[in-house]
Design an enzyme around this catalytic site. Sequence first.
Site, mmCIF file in Angstrom:
data_model
loop_
_atom_site.group_PDB
_atom_site.id
_atom_site.type_symbol
_atom_site.label_atom_id
_atom_site.label_comp_id
_atom_site.label_asym_id
_atom_site.label_seq_id
_atom_site.Cartn_x
_atom_site.Cartn_y
_atom_site.Cartn_z
ATOM 1 N N GLY A 1 0.794 -1.223 0.000
ATOM 2 C CA GLY A 1 0.000 0.000 0.000
ATOM 3 C C GLY A 1 0.826 1.272 0.000
ATOM 4 N N CYS B 1 -27.000 -9.829 -16.879
ATOM 5 C CA CYS B 1 -26.431 -9.556 -18.208
ATOM 6 C C CYS B 1 -27.420 -10.002 -19.284
ATOM 7 C CB CYS B 1 -25.101 -10.295 -18.367
ATOM 8 S SG CYS B 1 -24.419 -10.173 -20.036
ATOM 9 N N CYS C 1 -25.432 -12.976 -21.477
ATOM 10 C CA CYS C 1 -25.095 -14.293 -20.931
ATOM 11 C C CYS C 1 -25.903 -14.628 -19.681
ATOM 12 C CB CYS C 1 -23.600 -14.379 -20.612
ATOM 13 S SG CYS C 1 -23.118 -13.477 -19.137
ATOM 14 N N CYS D 1 -22.189 -7.687 -19.530
ATOM 15 C CA CYS D 1 -21.001 -7.812 -18.682
ATOM 16 C C CYS D 1 -19.916 -6.863 -19.194
ATOM 17 C CB CYS D 1 -20.423 -9.224 -18.766
ATOM 18 S SG CYS D 1 -21.464 -10.486 -18.057
ATOM 19 N N CYS E 1 -18.050 -12.970 -20.207
ATOM 20 C CA CYS E 1 -19.338 -13.049 -20.891
ATOM 21 C C CYS E 1 -19.281 -14.078 -22.015
ATOM 22 C CB CYS E 1 -19.701 -11.671 -21.444
ATOM 23 S SG CYS E 1 -21.431 -11.483 -21.879
#
Lengths: 258, 293
Positions: B29, B238, B241, B263, B269
């Site tokens: 970080g 979606c 899909c 997606c 997808c």
Amino acid sequence: MSTTPLLQVRDITHYYGARIGCRDVSFDLYPGEVMGIVGESGSGKSTLLGCLAGQLAPDAGEVLFDTRSDGLRDTLKMSEPERRMLSRTDWAFVHQHARDGLRMGVSAGGNVGERLMAVGARHYGDIRDQAVDWLGRVEIPADRVDDRPTAFSGGMQQRLQIARNLVTGPRLVFMDEPTGGLDVSVQARLLDLLRGLVREMGLSAIIVTHDLAVVRLLADRLMVMKDGHVVETGLTDQVLDDPQHGYTQLLVSSVLQV
Amino acid sequence: MTEYNFAYLDEQTKRMIRRAILKGLAVPGYQVPFASREMPMPYGWGTGGVQVSAATLVPEDRFKVIDQGADDTTNAVSIRKFFERTAGVATTEHTAEASVIQTRHRIPETPLSEDQILVYQVPIPEPLRFLEPRETETRKMHSLEEYGLMHVKLYEDISQHGAIATSYAYPVKVEGRYVMDPSPIPKFDNPKLSDCPAIQLFGAGREQRIYALPPYTRVISLDFEDYPFEASKADHACDLCGAGDSYLDEVITDDQGGRIFVCSDTDYCRGRREAGHQGTQAQDAPMTTEARA
């Protein structure tokens, strides 16, 4: 009044190169006491305040503060995280210009809440309730809580700055010309408010100003500075009514009578 | 091929970047400064990610690039071609097959594994930047762990919008220490940052910073007790899909208000459609998503 001083200042000296900022300043401040520092521009009063509040590093001297957890500590020898922690819990600093002490892009509520969040408050509802409560105490209507300080008048900004500083219940407040730049009626209300808060919360305060009326109203004791030195010190009324040093006499007699 | 050193950058530069990456992995970080090079693309097009990828790639790698989840958008296509030409590495569009994935603004839906590296393109690495403009001050705030200001931003969100309105680049705390900008990924992806088996590297070219998350790092999204973090997405499945668990793009299909949700991760997808899943619009929609770029 307690017998241990809250703040003990010993021989604080600060140079700007070869020039004196302030030199050999010592005093004690007891809990609940308000100390005024007066003097003309360039007399070293803001330098002294900066040294006490940890914003400037003095060249010599000690600032002993009676901390809650481990008693008397020299704040100048503390590590920076410790000192910063102190300055957002037990200490407060009210700037002359509210813009220096506020976040102008953040709402009034956010400004007041910042210190709470900085010490770990993580409950939005509680933070907001405290912010609204404090706005009320400094006479800012609760419906202004989401307005930014840019939408506030000068006096309101200054009151917001005070609320933001006092929300964590500090024990020592540093004020640099808190009424500077405000018109007299606004000054009067601000002083009234400050006096109330100081009494009610039992705050100790160090107020730097060149306005003798401000110290007359707020300060228990007075320190007069000239050219970086303390020339006179004593009870406020005593110093103002019976000035001993030549410079203090000049200062007191220079006040315009309306 | 002989005109370029492997992966465009010279070896000394790659060593310098690797040192920054290692330091970043050692201090999760923390933003490590590095001497960002001019790259043959403008700042803002992923120069940081490209340099990190260049320093990470080896000839055996299989490389994938996505831009907002898609493999076929301009940015993704050009960066993939760039490394095809300068490094000669194999490329792929399948998340599971790739060993190094460079991404802009998404984490793939397919869970990553221990032998993968995810490289993020980062525009502004400093999460405190818009609250505190001074770099000297933000560095000090990081070193002293003074992160109260980050919550002021979230407070402002709630007071103005009634909820935490920050929906991307949502600030996170890494291993209880550094507050980090996860790059502008949607906050839907934030939970995937945490405890991820893959190495995650972040490169900001213009800002000259690299930071990193080693595998299985604890990453927590900042929030309030009474306004907890919520990984949000469009409330829809979606249309191609039928996936109900993936991050969706809203695509306008005509000027009569017609729209579909698809997606954002094109590989995910396609994989689902090849496996026989179907959404409501599967027949008349194109297999690729070039139309929405």
